[in-house]
Scaffold this active site. Structure first.
Site, short mmCIF file in Angstrom:
data_model
loop_
_atom_site.label_atom_id
_atom_site.label_comp_id
_atom_site.label_asym_id
_atom_site.label_seq_id
_atom_site.Cartn_x
_atom_site.Cartn_y
_atom_site.Cartn_z
N LYS A 42 -6.81 -6.31 -12.12
CA LYS A 42 -6.22 -5.31 -13.01
C LYS A 42 -6.90 -5.34 -14.38
CE LYS A 42 -1.72 -5.37 -10.68
NZ LYS A 42 -0.31 -5.80 -10.64
N GLN A 58 3.53 -9.53 -13.99
CA GLN A 58 3.17 -9.66 -12.57
C GLN A 58 4.30 -10.36 -11.81
OE1 GLN A 58 0.51 -8.30 -11.14
NE2 GLN A 58 0.89 -9.15 -9.12
N ASP A 104 4.46 -0.28 -14.86
CA ASP A 104 4.83 -0.51 -13.46
C ASP A 104 5.84 0.53 -12.97
OD1 ASP A 104 3.64 -2.58 -11.98
OD2 ASP A 104 4.72 -4.12 -13.09
N1 GUN Z 1 3.27 -7.89 -7.40
C1 GUN Z 1 2.87 -7.22 -6.29
N2 GUN Z 1 2.74 -5.90 -6.56
C2 GUN Z 1 3.05 -5.74 -7.86
C3 GUN Z 1 3.09 -4.61 -8.72
O1 GUN Z 1 2.81 -3.47 -8.35
N3 GUN Z 1 3.44 -4.86 -10.01
C4 GUN Z 1 3.75 -6.10 -10.45
N4 GUN Z 1 4.11 -6.24 -11.72
N5 GUN Z 1 3.74 -7.17 -9.67
C5 GUN Z 1 3.38 -6.98 -8.39
#
Ligand code: GUN
Length: 280
Positions: free
Chosen positions: A50, A94, A117
Site C-alpha cells: 500500500k 491495518q 477504508d
Molecule cells: N486487512 C485485510 N484487508 C484489509 C483492508 O481492506 N483494510 C484494512 N485496514 N485491513 C485489512
C-alpha cells in the site's frame, strides 16, 4: 464455453495511471498514513504494498509501525493525532489488530472524512442509506471490474456469497445501488449451490478455497472471485474452482491478478477523493 478473463492487473494499472495524472496537477500531495500494530506477517506485505503504491502515484505516504504490546489507549491516541494533522487526508489501520485491542473502537475513532477504508459506522451507514461517501476498497474494486468487463448491471440477478463487514455487506449495497437484484448468501444459506446457480453476476467472498464448483455457475454468468487462499502446497487459489467455473461463465476473474490489484488501486482512489473533499 471458455470464459473471458477479467484482467484486474490491467484495470488497476489504468486506474493508478489516472490517479497519478490527477495528483501531478494538484498544488498539494494527498497524505496517507497506514498504521500497523504488531508482527502479523501477511499484514507486513500488505502494508508495504500500500505504501509503495501510494508513493508511486505521488502521495505523501508513511507507515507507522507500532509494537505488538501497544495498548488500545495508545493506538487511539495515535489515531487522534492523525485525525488532527492537516497534512493527513487518509488513515488506514491495518487489520487484524492484536487480540487485546477492540478493532471496532479503533475504526470508530478514525475521523470519517479520513476513513479511506470506508469501515467507519458513519460511512457504512451512508452507503446503506444510498448516499455513499468513502466506500470499502475491495467491493469498490469489484464494481470497477464489473463495469470494465462490460457486464450489464441494471436488472441483473446478482448473488453475493459472504456477508462480512469488509466485503459482503458493502458489496451487496453497491450492487443494489447499480440496480441489480441482490441476494446475499452465506454459511447458513440452505442450498448455496442453487442460490449461486441463479446468479447472472456472482461475487464470491467466503475465504474457502475452491468452494464454488463449476456446476454452481449458470451458463453465461460473470464471476468475480474475491478469495485469496493459500493451499498447503503453496498454491494461491480463490473461492471459485477456476477451471470448472470457466467452462460455464462468460467472464471470470483469475486469482491472483483479479480483485487483488484493485483493492490497493481503490485505496489510492479513496485517498484522492478524501483529499479533494477535505481541501476543496
Ligand atoms: N486487512 C485485510 N484487508 C484489509 C483492508 O481492506 N483494510 C484494512 N485496514 N485491513 C485489512
Amino acid at each position: 464455453m471458455t470464459a473471458r478473463l477479467i484482467d484486474g492487473k490491467a484495470v488497476a494499472a489504468e486506474l493508478r495511471r489516472g490517479i497519478a495524472a490527477r495528483v501531478s496537477t494538484l498544488p498539494f500531495r494527498p497524505g496517507l498514513r497506514v498504521v500497523r500494530v504488531g508482527e502479523d506477517p501477511a499484514s507486513g506485505v500488505y502494508v508495504r504494498n500500500k505504501d509503495k503504491a501510494a508513493q508511486e502515484v505521488g502521495f505523501d505516504s508513511a507507515t507507522l509501525h507500532l509494537p505488538q504490546a501497544t495498548t488500545e489507549a495508545e493506538l487511539l491516541a495515535v489515531v487522534g493525532r492523525l485525525n488532527g494533522d492537516p497534512a493527513v487526508d487518509g488513515i488506514l489501520v491495518q487489520l487484524p489488530l492484536p487480540a487485546h485491542i477492540a478493532a471496532d473502537r479503533v475504526i470508530a475513532a478514525v475521523a470519517p472524512e479520513k476513513d479511506v477504508d470506508g469501515f467507519h459506522p458513519l460511512n457504512a451507514g451512508l452507503l446503506a442509506a444510498g448516499q455513499p461517501r468513502l466506500v470499502p476498497c475491495t467491493p469498490k474494486g469489484v464494481m470497477h471490474l464489473l463495469r470494465a468487463s462490460g457486464a450489464v448491471l441494471a436488472g441483473a440477478r446478482a448473488v453475493v456469497l459472504g456477508r462480512s463487514q469488509i466485503v459482503g455487506r458493502p458489496m451487496a449495497q453497491l450492487l443494489l445501488a447499480a440496480d441489480c437484484t441482490v441476494t446475499v448468501a452465506h454459511s447458513r444459506t440452505r442450498d448455496l449451490a442453487a442460490e449461486c446457480r441463479r446468479a447472472e453476476i456472482l461475487v464470491a467472498a467466503v475465504g474457502r478455497p475452491e468452494m464454488v464448483r463449476g456446476d454452481w455457475i449458470a451458463d453465461g454468468a460473470t464471476v468475480i472471485d474475491v478469495g485469496i487462499n493459500r493451499l498447503a502446497d503453496g498454491r494461491l487459489v480463490g473461492d471459485v474452482a477456476f477451471e470448472e467455473a470457466s467452462a460455464h461463465a462468460e467472464a471470470i476473474t483469475p486469482v491472483p491478478g483479479g480483485v487483488g490489484p484493485m483493492t490497493i488501486a481503490c485505496l489510492l482512489e479513496n485517498t484522492l477523493e478524501a483529499a479533494m473533499a477535505r481541501r476543496g
